[in-house]
Motif scaffolding. Structure first.
Motif, short mmCIF file in Angstrom:
data_model
loop_
_atom_site.label_atom_id
_atom_site.label_comp_id
_atom_site.label_asym_id
_atom_site.label_seq_id
_atom_site.Cartn_x
_atom_site.Cartn_y
_atom_site.Cartn_z
N LEU A 2 0.82 -1.21 0.00
CA LEU A 2 0.00 0.00 0.00
C LEU A 2 0.85 1.26 0.00
CD1 LEU A 2 -2.86 -1.00 2.47
CD2 LEU A 2 -2.94 -0.90 -0.03
N ILE A 3 1.96 1.23 0.73
CA ILE A 3 2.83 2.41 0.77
C ILE A 3 3.49 2.65 -0.58
CG2 ILE A 3 4.96 3.34 1.77
CD1 ILE A 3 4.15 1.93 4.40
N LEU A 4 3.93 1.58 -1.24
CA LEU A 4 4.67 1.71 -2.49
C LEU A 4 3.76 1.82 -3.72
CD1 LEU A 4 7.60 -0.83 -1.95
CD2 LEU A 4 7.60 1.66 -1.59
N LYS A 5 2.67 1.06 -3.74
CA LYS A 5 1.85 0.97 -4.94
C LYS A 5 0.43 1.51 -4.77
CE LYS A 5 4.26 -2.97 -7.04
NZ LYS A 5 4.65 -2.24 -8.27
N GLY A 6 -0.08 1.51 -3.53
CA GLY A 6 -1.44 1.98 -3.31
C GLY A 6 -2.48 0.98 -3.77
N PHE A 7 -3.71 1.43 -3.85
CA PHE A 7 -4.80 0.58 -4.31
C PHE A 7 -4.89 0.60 -5.83
CE2 PHE A 7 -6.38 1.91 -0.05
CZ PHE A 7 -6.46 0.64 0.52
N ASN A 8 -5.49 -0.44 -6.39
CA ASN A 8 -5.80 -0.47 -7.81
C ASN A 8 -6.87 0.58 -8.06
OD1 ASN A 8 -6.88 -0.99 -10.37
ND2 ASN A 8 -6.48 -3.18 -10.20
N ARG A 9 -6.50 1.69 -8.72
CA ARG A 9 -7.42 2.82 -8.87
C ARG A 9 -8.62 2.48 -9.73
NH1 ARG A 9 -5.73 7.03 -11.50
NH2 ARG A 9 -7.02 8.51 -10.35
N THR A 10 -8.43 1.59 -10.70
CA THR A 10 -9.55 1.22 -11.58
C THR A 10 -10.64 0.53 -10.79
OG1 THR A 10 -8.05 0.95 -13.43
CG2 THR A 10 -10.23 -0.08 -13.61
N GLU A 11 -10.23 -0.40 -9.88
CA GLU A 11 -11.20 -1.15 -9.10
C GLU A 11 -11.71 -0.34 -7.91
OE1 GLU A 11 -12.33 -3.89 -10.10
OE2 GLU A 11 -10.87 -4.38 -11.66
N ALA A 12 -10.93 0.65 -7.46
CA ALA A 12 -11.32 1.41 -6.28
C ALA A 12 -12.42 2.41 -6.56
CB ALA A 12 -10.11 2.15 -5.70
#
Length: 227
Positions: A216-226
């Motif tokens: 989560l710190i490096l990549k975060g959430f999948n923005r498309t699915e979020a």
């Protein structure tokens, strides 16, 4: 666009930091002198160790309560009831942690009393200490663990359904949560102790928590699915 991306990443980074804080604080919350055979005689002479453990547990409150609260705005878009349940279990875990801190400080007070009375006159202190230590184990390793792991189980369930993190990572979380719940229940009914079996059953959830925090710190959430 840049502001939107930063806004999307902020909850992920905060969640990752909270998960790391929870892991590190959990390590420092271990108080070997209380778990030893001569805890009443030694706790008062290792007061700093006890106080560091108590402060570390208070940091765990921030992590355990804060994680599902930070995740709630995102997860509630997908399943409000499950997200709310995760927050509720996180708060319950925080309450139990505070109870554990109170018991720990009572054990320190008893240790000072035991030192003043001496071993020959402190039988009632030993009895009370045994009860408090047993209660602390149940609060820390059954009540607190069950509450927070149930919170993790719920938000990993949403992670798995929505794919806002890699599915293998959410599957590890679901598996780890289940094993950790099993460990607490087996400890509660005295089929296992705080031994290698208990620790082994809790390893998968600890690994998932660490990997999830870093992800989560490096990549975060999948923005498309979020969305």
């Amino acid at each position: 666009m840049r502001r939107s991306i930063l806004s999307d990443r902020r909850p992920a980074v905060i969640t990752g930091v909270l998960l790391l804080v929870g892991l590190v604080a959990g390590l420092f919350s271990v108080v070997p002198v209380i778990d030893g055979a001569d805890y009443l005689a030694k706790a008062s002479t290792h007061e700093n160790q006890v106080l560091i453990g108590a402060l570390s547990q208070l940091l765990m409150v921030v992590a355990y309560v804060g994680t599902p609260i930070v995740l709630y705005p995102l997860l509630s878009k997908h399943h409000k009831g499950v997200a709310l349940g995760s927050v509720a279990f996180g708060i319950i875990a925080g309450v139990f942690i505070i109870m554990g801190v109170i018991i720990l400080l009572l054990l320190l007070t008893l240790s000072h009393e035991f030192s003043n009375l001496g071993a020959s006159n402190g039988s009632y202190v030993q009895t009370l200490g045994g009860l408090l230590r047993e209660g602390r184990d149940l609060v820390n390793h059954v009540a607190t663990t069950l509450a927070f792991v149930l919170a993790m189980l719920l938000f990993n369930l949403i992670f798995h359904q929505t794919k806002i993190i890699p599915r293998w990572l959410s599957v590890l979380g679901l598996l780890g949560s289940t094993l950790s719940i099993l460990a607490s229940l087996l400890f509660m009914i005295r089929l296992i102790g705080l031994d290698a079996s208990y620790m082994t059953l809790n390893v998968p959830i600890a690994i998932q928590q660490l990997v999830l925090a870093i992800w989560l710190i490096l990549k975060g959430f999948n923005r498309t699915e979020a969305i």
